[in-house]
Design an enzyme around this catalytic site. Structure first.
Site, short mmCIF file in Angstrom:
data_model
loop_
_atom_site.label_atom_id
_atom_site.label_comp_id
_atom_site.label_asym_id
_atom_site.label_seq_id
_atom_site.Cartn_x
_atom_site.Cartn_y
_atom_site.Cartn_z
N GLU A 265 -82.20 54.83 -40.69
CA GLU A 265 -81.47 54.90 -42.03
C GLU A 265 -81.26 56.11 -42.63
O GLU A 265 -81.16 56.63 -43.83
CB GLU A 265 -82.28 54.07 -43.10
CG GLU A 265 -83.76 54.65 -43.43
CD GLU A 265 -84.77 54.25 -42.75
OE1 GLU A 265 -84.63 53.53 -41.59
OE2 GLU A 265 -86.03 54.22 -43.25
N ASN A 266 -81.29 57.48 -41.72
CA ASN A 266 -80.99 58.86 -42.04
C ASN A 266 -80.23 58.69 -43.17
O ASN A 266 -78.95 58.22 -43.10
CB ASN A 266 -80.64 59.63 -41.09
CG ASN A 266 -81.14 59.38 -39.69
OD1 ASN A 266 -82.42 59.43 -39.65
ND2 ASN A 266 -80.57 58.98 -38.54
N HIS A 298 -79.64 45.99 -43.19
CA HIS A 298 -80.87 46.72 -43.41
C HIS A 298 -80.99 48.14 -43.56
O HIS A 298 -81.59 48.75 -44.51
CB HIS A 298 -81.61 46.28 -42.04
CG HIS A 298 -83.07 46.73 -42.02
ND1 HIS A 298 -84.13 45.96 -42.32
CD2 HIS A 298 -83.76 48.12 -41.70
CE1 HIS A 298 -85.25 46.68 -42.53
NE2 HIS A 298 -85.01 47.85 -41.94
N GLU A 299 -80.12 49.06 -42.58
CA GLU A 299 -80.17 50.38 -42.74
C GLU A 299 -79.47 50.78 -44.12
O GLU A 299 -79.82 51.83 -44.77
CB GLU A 299 -79.49 51.15 -41.56
CG GLU A 299 -80.13 50.60 -40.09
CD GLU A 299 -81.65 50.51 -40.16
OE1 GLU A 299 -81.99 51.49 -40.99
OE2 GLU A 299 -82.24 49.99 -39.33
N1 ARG Z 1 -86.76 52.89 -40.05
C1 ARG Z 1 -86.17 52.30 -39.13
C2 ARG Z 1 -85.81 50.94 -39.56
O1 ARG Z 1 -86.74 50.15 -39.41
C3 ARG Z 1 -87.07 52.36 -37.87
C4 ARG Z 1 -87.44 53.60 -36.98
C5 ARG Z 1 -88.55 53.68 -36.40
N2 ARG Z 1 -88.69 54.62 -35.25
C6 ARG Z 1 -89.63 54.83 -34.69
N3 ARG Z 1 -89.63 55.80 -33.68
N4 ARG Z 1 -90.84 54.46 -35.22
O2 ARG Z 1 -84.86 50.75 -40.07
ZN ZN Z 2 -86.14 49.67 -41.82
#
Ligand code: ARG
Ligand code: ZN
Length: 865
Positions: A265-266, A298-299
């Site tokens: 989600e950057n 989700h993102e």
């Molecule tokens: N924040 C991301 C999501 O759930 C997951 C990224 C996790 N990446 C990692 N390398 N642990 O949408």
């Molecule tokens: Zn997430």
């Protein structure tokens, strides 16, 4: 080295502004970072040295404070940390690092995927780009310039808005991006490549015009429409249901083929695994479409639950993930069938999260310690965390929950906070004391509810007694009782509802009395799966059949059928073990026939009800997992139900085979799911005409759902000649579609027939396989070890050796993926002595290997305890 929640200290130094310049070249990338640093006024000790994280292998080629170059004696660099003593209160640090993205196989930090540059910084990837206080409670305003060859990398992206661009000579160009929202380093991203673009736009309720851009390789441009529609639906939904609007002028998604997880989600620049964004009826299954819709949403939802309000530290990961999974589940429920979505999510929870909660890596939704945070992107943090948020929603009701979320977003906008802050907002709007509820965040393990009932015909009083307990988990021998909502209905024999309501549990044992009940009712318990627990009540078969027919709660109707199947399967497992002939219950056949022939029922629900619990779920329920008995009993039942209802399966197949053009809406998906389930039972009946039917479907279908379903059934059947023929044809047709080839690998890796290990071994040599690509690894290794249970658990231990060999190879290349693929071995204690010893031996072999990554070391060492 273990990190503990209780050791949390606020950051001594803050970074108000971060300016980055990336010189992207084929052999190296130079990163110049300029950080405006100030002592944190909230931290008393002003004499602290400046400590920055930076990967051990990263080359530091220049370091300046306020323009003054630092000599090697001015700072210390050791094990991932850079320490500078005697820095002023406020200053600018300049730091140049040299990276080798083309050699980055771990896919953390800056790396190359199919010729394009991209990044993955969550959780701790930014420290592989430059030296930084790489922790989520340090939030900074980023300005980023990318410089690269214009012909190779015409598209240069980062967070926020493009503010300047120009040519640099020698065919190079540059773009500067400015993100006005302060953010933690884990939300930083950049992309550089030759990318095609689908563009659209969206107007928010308050009138902001947002450009929506989805980038992918040119060949995939025709697979972006569904993601775009999903994004627009998600933006509208978040405005309507949570009052949340988007806050930049551009929202970008980039599809990359090499990605460790699903998506990221950057801020303003989501980076997606191609498997979670590309969708086209010809190449993507219904499941794939629904995954794209869910992950895109989700993102997007993270922009508020994660980015505007972020986590104080990584122990709080579920603050953003649990809440966001709850949000995306509700979105998908609103877009499709609510009950079917719930069934799918609960099935995943019961199968995989319950197993995690009962294994050596069990941890609370808010863990207390970790060695490697990547190991805690788990089903517990995500899915159980979402259930915890759902329980708050249930306890407070939709209206108060919305008030609580409004307060949470308003109060903490721009802050890095904790799960306690989230609950505090819910407490404030509801006036409730939720301190006991917070045990859901701090205690691991799956609670057990044992329900008994009493009925007094004289007085008409019915009484439910509920006992709760929770088994020990690593580091937690004794658990305190939970507060939880228990949604209940009481049904008369004919299905009439005598009582509907929500009971609230807080004690170890509680009684609930109901008056004026004319006859002994059948309780419908834990409706909608109102809490993530294992519920035990001694139902008779007749009661379950009654609930399966009459319960007004769709989820519990399905669940009653599942409970009955599980019981019958467990009986057959015992008979198999004792060498007795297995049999199929006539009552079940009658009930299934009724479901199958009632054309007024929703096909999607019928399909859910007529699916036997998976081998993995049966294993999770077993005291000791008997792989062979589970497989044999389930196969026996499948075949028995196939033969007993052969005509009905065929009729259902024909009824659902409408010949309509493909659409990915819930109704069409439901029809296809029943049609393909019917085909799977026909194939289980094992007669030639059904093989022909499958072949026909394979050849005539115009969509991947039907084509792949037919292929899988034939490929997993005893008709080996046709199996090989179709697998070959499928390869010929789709060899240039990477995502379709993942399915081709997975179909073969999950084929339970004789010789599976040999097949996966030769597939590992096949040109479509690429051991550097996580999707390929998941399709081959993940599918073999996770879905082909009888083969993976072959008695000679060959599957275990094979997996351990892979882990040891992959660990040097991509520790995150290695650590994840390792999961099946960690459950060794659940198996019979022979298998357990062989699994343990492979864990020990890994443990004895020098230089394991922190990721794999943590999982292996904890599993061996
Ligand atoms: N924040 C991301 C999501 O759930 C997951 C990224 C996790 N990446 C990692 N390398 N642990 O949408
Ligand atoms: Zn997430």
């Amino acid at each position: 080295e273990t990190i503990y929640l209780e050791d949390y200290q606020p950051p001594a130094w803050l970074i108000s502004h971060t300016e980055l310049r990336f010189e992207l070249e084929e052999e190296q990338t130079l990163v110049r970072a300029q950080l405006r640093i100030q002592a944190n006024p909230a931290v008393a000790d002003k004499r602290k040295p400046l400590e920055l994280f930076g990967d051990e292998g990263m080359e530091l080629s220049r370091l300046c404070i306020d323009g003054q170059i630092l000599e090697a004696s001015d700072y210390q660099r050791e094990a991932g940390c850079l320490r500078i003593n005697n820095v002023p209160e406020s200053f600018t640090l300049e730091c140049v690092t040299r990276l080798l993205p083309h050699e980055n196989t771990a896919l953390e930090g800056l790396y190359k995927s199919d010729g394009m540059f991209c990044t993955q910084c969550e959780a701790e990837g930014f420290r592989r780009i430059t030296f930084f206080p790489d922790r989520p409670d340090v939030m900074s305003i980023f300005r980023t310039t990318l410089v690269a060859d214009k012909a190779r990398y015409p598209v240069l992206l980062s967070n926020g808005n493009p503010v300047d661009t120009g040519e640099d000579g020698e065919g190079r160009h540059w773009v500067t991006w400015d993100d006005p929202w302060p953010k933690p380093s884990y939300l930083f991203a950049l992309v550089a490549g030759d990318l095609a673009l689908l563009e659209d736009h969206y107007t928010t309720t308050s009138g902001r015009e947002v450009a929506l851009r989805i980038y992918a390789e040119r060949k995939d441009l025709d697979k972006l429409d569904y993601a775009m529609q999903s994004l627009k639906n998600a933006m509208r939904w978040d405005e309507e249901v949570y009052g949340r609007e988007y806050d930049l002028d551009i929202y970008m998604i980039v599809a990359v083929d090499f990605f460790n997880m699903g998506a990221m989600e950057n801020k303003g620049l989501n980076i997606f695994n191609t498997s979670c964004v590309l969708a086209h009826p010809r190449t993507t299954t219904d499941q794939g479409f629904q995954r794209v819709e869910g992950v895109v949403a989700h993102e997007y939802f993270h922009n508020w639950s994660g980015n505007r309000v972020t986590c104080r530290d990584w122990f709080q990961l579920s603050l953003k993930e649990g809440f966001t999974v709850f949000r995306d589940a509700e979105f998908s429920a609103d877009m499709n069938s609510r009950t079917v979505k719930r069934i799918e999510d609960v099935t995943l929870l019961r199968t995989a999260q319950f197993a995690e909660d009962a294994g050596p890596m069990a941890h609370p939704v808010r863990p207390e310690s970790y060695m490697e945070i990547s190991n805690f992107y788990t089903l517990t943090v995500y899915e159980k965390g979402a259930e915890v948020v759902r329980m708050l929603h249930t306890l407070l009701g939709a209206e108060l929950f919305r008030k609580g979320s409004d307060l949470y977003f308003e109060r903490h906008d721009g802050q890095a906070v904790t799960t306690d802050d989230f609950v505090a907002a819910m407490e404030q709007v509801s006036g409730r004391d939720l301190s006991q509820f917070k045990r859901w965040y701090s205690q691991a393990g799956t609670p057990r509810l044992q329900v008994h009932d009493d009925y007094d015909p004289q007085s008409g009083e019915y009484c439910l007694t509920v006992r709760q307990s929770c088994p020990p988990s690593p580091g937690q021998d004794h658990k305190q009782p939970y507060q939880l909502p228990l949604s209940v209905g009481l049904l008369a024999e004919d299905g009439t509802e005598l009582y509907t309501g929500m009971l609230e549990l807080t004690e170890e044992e509680q009684q609930f009395r109901f008056d004026n009940i004319a006859r002994r009712p059948v309780p419908s318990l834990l409706r909608g799966f109102s809490a993530p627990v294992k519920l035990e009540y001694d139902y008779t078969d007749e009661q379950l059949l009654m609930l399966l027919r009459h319960d007004s709660d769709g989820f519990n109707r399905w669940d009653a059928g599942q409970r009955l199947c599980i019981r019958l399967l467990q009986e057959q497992m015992l008979r198999y073990r004792d060498g007795l002939a297995m049999s199929c219950s006539e009552a079940l056949v009658i009930a299934w026939r009724q479901l199958l022939t009632d054309e007024s029922l929703d096909p999607a629900m019928v399909a859910q009800c007529l699916r036997l619990p998976s081998e993995a779920q049966l294993g999770e329920l077993a005291e000791r997992i008997d792989v062979t008995a589970i497989h044999e009993a389930r196969e026996f039942m499948r075949k028995a139900l196939a033969q007993a209802l052969e005509q009905e399966w065929l009729q259902a197949y024909q009824r659902c085979d409408t010949g309509d053009d493909y659409t990915a809406d819930a109704e069409a998906i439901g029809r296809r799911s029943l049609k393909n389930l019917a085909l799977s039972y026909l194939m289980a009946a094992g007669r030639e005409p059904w093989l022909e039917l499958a072949r026909q479907q394979y050849e005539q279908s115009d969509n991947m759902t039907d084509q792949l379903a037919a292929l899988t059934l034939v490929a997993h059947s005893e008709f080996r000649e046709t199996a090989d023929e179709l697998l070959q044809a499928f390869y010929q047709q789709w060899q240039h579609e990477s995502l379709v080839m993942n399915q081709w690998l997975a179909v073969q890796a999950s084929d339970p027939t004789e010789g599976a290990l040999q097949r996966v071994n030769s597939l590992a040599q096949h040109p479509v396989f690429d051991a550097r690509n996580p999707n390929k690894l998941r399709s081959l290794i993940g599918a073999f070890c996770g879905q082909n249970l009888a083969s993976f658990h072959a008695e000679d231990g060959s599957g275990y050796v094979w997996l351990a060999d892979w882990i040891l190879t992959l660990d040097r290349q991509n520790p995150q993926v290695a650590s994840r693929l390792l999961t099946p071995l960690t459950r060794w204690k659940r198996y019979d002595q022979g298998r357990a010893a062989q699994m343990q031996a492979q864990l020990q072999r890994m443990m004895d290997t020098a230089e394991l990554s922190a990721d794999v070391y943590e999982v292996v060492s904890k599993s061996l305890v």
